[in-house]
Structure formats: C-alpha cells, structure tokens
Design an enzyme around this catalytic site. Structure first.
Site, PDB file in Angstrom:
ATOM      1  N   HIS A  65      12.684   1.722   4.424  1.00  0.00           N
ATOM      2  CA  HIS A  65      12.522   0.289   4.138  1.00  0.00           C
ATOM      3  C   HIS A  65      13.154  -0.522   5.268  1.00  0.00           C
ATOM      4  O   HIS A  65      14.343  -0.422   5.518  1.00  0.00           O
ATOM      5  CB  HIS A  65      13.208  -0.053   2.810  1.00  0.00           C
ATOM      6  CG  HIS A  65      12.676  -1.305   2.167  1.00  0.00           C
ATOM      7  ND1 HIS A  65      12.567  -2.494   2.852  1.00  0.00           N
ATOM      8  CD2 HIS A  65      12.224  -1.540   0.914  1.00  0.00           C
ATOM      9  CE1 HIS A  65      12.070  -3.412   2.043  1.00  0.00           C
ATOM     10  NE2 HIS A  65      11.852  -2.862   0.865  1.00  0.00           N
ATOM     11  N   CYS A 124       0.802  -1.225   0.000  1.00  0.00           N
ATOM     12  CA  CYS A 124       0.000   0.000   0.000  1.00  0.00           C
ATOM     13  C   CYS A 124       0.833   1.273   0.000  1.00  0.00           C
ATOM     14  O   CYS A 124       0.268   2.369  -0.084  1.00  0.00           O
ATOM     15  CB  CYS A 124      -0.942  -0.012   1.205  1.00  0.00           C
ATOM     16  SG  CYS A 124      -2.050  -1.446   1.239  1.00  0.00           S
ATOM     17  N   HIS A 155      -2.643  19.641   6.080  1.00  0.00           N
ATOM     18  CA  HIS A 155      -3.508  18.516   5.709  1.00  0.00           C
ATOM     19  C   HIS A 155      -2.729  17.205   5.809  1.00  0.00           C
ATOM     20  O   HIS A 155      -1.556  17.137   5.428  1.00  0.00           O
ATOM     21  CB  HIS A 155      -4.053  18.695   4.288  1.00  0.00           C
ATOM     22  CG  HIS A 155      -4.690  20.025   4.055  1.00  0.00           C
ATOM     23  ND1 HIS A 155      -5.900  20.379   4.625  1.00  0.00           N
ATOM     24  CD2 HIS A 155      -4.282  21.104   3.331  1.00  0.00           C
ATOM     25  CE1 HIS A 155      -6.207  21.606   4.255  1.00  0.00           C
ATOM     26  NE2 HIS A 155      -5.246  22.072   3.476  1.00  0.00           N
ATOM     27  N   ASN A 200     -10.402  -0.145   2.213  1.00  0.00           N
ATOM     28  CA  ASN A 200      -8.976  -0.019   1.911  1.00  0.00           C
ATOM     29  C   ASN A 200      -8.762  -0.194   0.409  1.00  0.00           C
ATOM     30  O   ASN A 200      -8.845  -1.304  -0.112  1.00  0.00           O
ATOM     31  CB  ASN A 200      -8.193  -1.077   2.703  1.00  0.00           C
ATOM     32  CG  ASN A 200      -6.693  -0.952   2.512  1.00  0.00           C
ATOM     33  OD1 ASN A 200      -6.218  -0.270   1.611  1.00  0.00           O
ATOM     34  ND2 ASN A 200      -5.943  -1.624   3.362  1.00  0.00           N
ATOM     35  N   HIS A 221      -2.654   6.593   4.947  1.00  0.00           N
ATOM     36  CA  HIS A 221      -3.214   5.409   4.285  1.00  0.00           C
ATOM     37  C   HIS A 221      -4.322   4.782   5.115  1.00  0.00           C
ATOM     38  O   HIS A 221      -4.124   4.435   6.287  1.00  0.00           O
ATOM     39  CB  HIS A 221      -2.118   4.384   4.025  1.00  0.00           C
ATOM     40  CG  HIS A 221      -2.642   3.046   3.632  1.00  0.00           C
ATOM     41  ND1 HIS A 221      -3.481   2.872   2.548  1.00  0.00           N
ATOM     42  CD2 HIS A 221      -2.487   1.813   4.188  1.00  0.00           C
ATOM     43  CE1 HIS A 221      -3.803   1.589   2.449  1.00  0.00           C
ATOM     44  NE2 HIS A 221      -3.220   0.931   3.432  1.00  0.00           N
TER      45      HIS A 221
END
Length: 487
Positions: free
Chosen positions: A296, A217, A381, A418, A385
């Site tokens: 990562h 995602c 703003h 989602n 996710h």
C-alpha cells in the site's frame, strides 16, 4: 419509553447471543478435542511411570520433561498456520443479450458528449486492447433514468449469476458458510451487497460478513487475504468471496477527459470463490493458497491521488484517472515484487540477484544493469489484472515475461475488457479451459488498485485439471483463442 424499549430488546437478544457463543465454544472444543486429549494422556502416562520409579530426582525430571513435551505439542498445533484451499471458483457467464459492438457504444454517447470528447473516447477504446464487442449492461436505455437502480440490477445479475454457478459446482450447503466477503468499488448501496448475499442464500445468523468498497481493482486479492486471516481463527469453515464491479453506477458524461477514461475501460463481470480450511476438503479442492502479499503506497500523495473520485468544474461526479497512473503502478509493482521475490524465487535466482547487487553497490560497477529475477522460475502461470493494454505491456516488459505468459490477461481484456478485480479469475478460467493446469503448478495473481495498492496471491494446483472437467465462460469459445492482436 424509548430507553425501556431498547432495554427490552437487549434482554431479548441476550439469550440468542449467549446461545450463539455457546455453540461456537462447543464447536471449537469438539473440533480440537483430539489435540486437547492426546497431550493430556501423554502427560498422564509419563507421570504415572515416574511415580513407580524409586528415584525421586529422576521422577521430577521426567515429570518436568513430560509437561514441557505436552506443552510443545499443544502449542505446535494451536499456533501452526491453517492451510486454506480453493474448493472451486466461478465467473459470471455473460448473457449474449449484453454483447455490444463498439460502434453502438459510441453511437449512444454521441448525443451526450461533445465531438471532441466523443473522438477521445473512440480513440481510447480502439487502443485499449479490448475487442470490437464487449458486454455492457443498461445500454438499451442509455443514459438510464436512475443510475442507482440500474447499478443495483446489474449487481444482482452478475453477483447471483456467479454465486449460483459456484454453489452448483461445489454442492456445499449455504448453511455451512461461515465467512462472506464482497468487494465492489464504486457502488455501495444500503443494505450492502454482502447483505444481499445473506438474504438471497439464507445464510446463518452468526455468519461473518464484510463489504469492501472503494479499494479498486486489487480488492479481489485483498478479499482473499482477509478471508484467509479469518479462516486462521475459525476452524472447519468455508469462506465465500465475491468480486464485482458496476460500471453503470459511475458513467461520466462531462467534458473532463481524465474522467471519461473509466467509461472506456470498465465493463460488467463478477467472480465467486469458495475457500475452505477443512483438511478433508484438500483432496477435492483445486488449489492451495500459499501466499498473499499486499503493498500500500497511500502515504505518497501522487499515488493516493492518481485514481480519485471527485466532481468536475460543473459538479458532475466522476473518477479521475491521472497520467501518473503508469508510473505509480510501476512503483507499486516494484515494491510488491521486491517483497515477494525472496519468498518465492529459487535459490539460484536469489544468489544471482545478490551477486549483481554486490557488484553494483560495493564494487562500484555502475555500468552493470540491475538484475531482474526470472519469475518464470517461480511460477508456471501468470494472471495479471487486465487494466488496459498499456498496463499489460508495462508488466510484461518489467518482469520479462513471454507472450504465452501474458496470453490469459490479453485474451481476457480482449473479450471482457476491464472487469475490475474479477479479471484475474477470468484469466485463471482461461488457463483451465486451455488444459494448462498440472498438479504442482504455481499461479501468480497480480492486482492493482486505487489508493494506490498492489496485491499478490500465490496458489499451488493440488491436481491436474483436464479440459473435459472444466465448466466456465470460456468453454464454448476456447478453440477460437488466442486471437492475433495488433501492436
């Protein structure tokens, strides 16, 4: 014969490749001609003045200074980062025919799941933060005879729906697009979905195409980062980015509860955005991309395995979502905001954070809690996710955000569930439909994905966007939101 055929093919392709290369060279030279000519003229003028001067030593110094000045001017232009603008974006407008009540979903699954699994699925959907109705493709003939064909149809519907809308909004000709990046996690057909874009919109032969798969995602923001890097070297060009997911390709109907979670959370959706590095597009673009940052944590085994596609004991393929996911996501978020903070926070927040750190580390005031920077001082703003209610609750608490800040994410989760990496764009569409975007506002998009990764994208609004100019999927229903949600 086969070797001869390959040689002939290569000979035929050589002139075409040479033509493409020559066109690119010509385009680069003509684009940068002004900045190549000006330093040369400046150098020539100063050198001419040095020639007519009687003092040879002074002449040599002046000539050297002119050469250095010319070199600095040239280097400052060629080494400066190219500004990237978001011309506009579009989200797939869901066909009302795909709107499906939660009871219908559980009814379809009741004939395929055990009572225990069905009870688990029902509870997860009720607590996920999604509304009673979401958009689902392929449920009429569920389970589909061919999940692959169903997924291809779904991909074409949402991808082309978003891109068609974007092209109509921007009016940019398809032939002017130089970069295409498509990201989708669980469905990777041959030819790729990026090839589908090239074929449908008849893009030019030298277009750079990339198809990102299996990145979860956060892939939408990773695609933005990739396109930004490509636009740094390909001047006066456009980049088309498409983010989508095809949940029908990964329906799991076995008994493993960790794999049933994906059935409950993911739904259809897509976004398309057009980036430009053309200075002339600044006045018509909506946002400027100011920063992308990727974290990562795949080197850590727990992070790597927390979202993992694998068969169950009966050989049925599914995506395992581990119980470690909330903790792993929190660690990735912490690492990402630790790197992001110094780049975006105002000086006052940096000094407060430093003072707290000194008191805790060097003055041994261990009773003092770590200072959490106020990111509301850096952004107007937030588009987080919409992975699920638990994810949004954790981010809200970690960053000490207000309900108003999390409203776009929670309403997107409620209406669309989602939609993977496209969810942050449905949220920005919500903010625009509410008329909240003012010139100079800063937007933080935050995505999480398998691997495990956390990605941030920071945008600055180039102009105020009044609601009457907005044309997106929220337009007809925006007055109904926000909806009061149960705790």
């Amino acid at each position: 014969m086969q070797h001869l055929s390959q040689s002939q093919t290569q000979n035929k392709m050589a002139p075409k490749n040479l033509k493409i290369l020559s066109n690119q060279c010509y385009h680069h030279i003509t684009t940068n001609a002004l900045f190549l000519i000006i330093p040369s003229l400046l150098f020539a003028a100063i050198h001419h003045l040095s020639i007519i001067n009687l003092n040879h030593l002074y002449n040599d110094s002046l000539t050297a200074a002119a050469a250095i000045l010319s070199l600095c001017i040239s280097l400052s232009y060629f080494l400066r980062p190219t500004k990237v603008y978001l011309v506009d974006f579009a989200c797939y407008r869901h066909d009302p025919a795909f709107s499906t009540a939660r009871d219908v979903i559980t009814e379809k699954m009741s004939t395929l799941l055990s009572p225990e699994s069905l009870s688990f699925v029902t509870k997860v959907m009720e607590r996920s933060g999604a509304g009673d109705e979401t958009f689902v493709y392929g449920l009429r003939d569920f389970p589909p005879k061919s999940s692959f064909e169903c997924a291809r149809e779904e991909a074409e519907i949402v991808l082309c729906g978003a891109v068609d809308d974007l092209m109509a909004k921007t009016g940019v000709e398809a032939a002017r697009i130089g970069v295409v990046v498509v990201n989708v996690s669980t469905f990777n057909p041959v030819p790729s979905l990026s090839a589908m874009v090239v074929n449908r919109y008849k893009l030019r032969e030298d277009v750079l195409t990339y198809n990102l798969g299996g990145m979860g995602c956060s892939a939408g923001l990773i695609a933005v980062d990739l396109a930004k890097r490509l636009l740094q070297v390909q001047r006066n060009s456009y980049a088309l980015i498409v983010s989508l997911e095809c949940p029908t390709s990964g329906h799991y109907l076995g008994p493993d509860k960790s794999k049933l979670l994906s059935n409950c959370l993911f739904r259809m959706g897509a976004s398309a955005l057009l980036l430009s590095n053309r200075p002339s597009d600044r006045r018509t673009s909506k946002y400027e991309l100011t920063l992308t940052l990727r974290t990562h944590r795949g080197a850590d085994d727990r992070s790597y395995n927390c979202v993992y596609q694998q068969p169950d004991n009966d050989g049925v393929l599914g995506i395992t979502i581990s119980k470690d996911l909330p903790a792993v996501a929190g660690e990735a978020l912490k690492a990402n905001i630790t790197a992001l903070g110094p780049l975006v926070l105002p000086v006052s927040e940096k000094l407060t954070f430093l003072a707290t750190l000194i008191r805790r580390k060097w003055l041994h005031m261990k009773g003092l809690e770590p200072y959490v920077p106020d990111f509301k001082a850096a952004f107007e703003h937030f588009c987080v996710h919409a992975g699920g209610k638990a994810v949004l609750d954790a981010v809200e608490a970690s960053l000490r955000l207000r309900a108003w800040d999390m409203e776009p994410a929670r309403m997107t989760l409620y209406r669309y569930c989602n939609t993977s990496s496209s969810s942050v764009w449905y949220q920005l569409a919500y903010v625009e439909a509410k008329g909240r975007v003012r010139r100079g506002d800063r937007v933080w998009q935050l995505g999480f994905g398998s691997g495990f990764k956390c990605a941030s994208g920071v945008w600055r609004a180039l102009r105020t966007i009044p609601p009457h100019e907005v044309d997106n999927p929220w337009l007809q229903v925006i007055d109904q939101y926000p909806i009061s949600l149960p705790n």
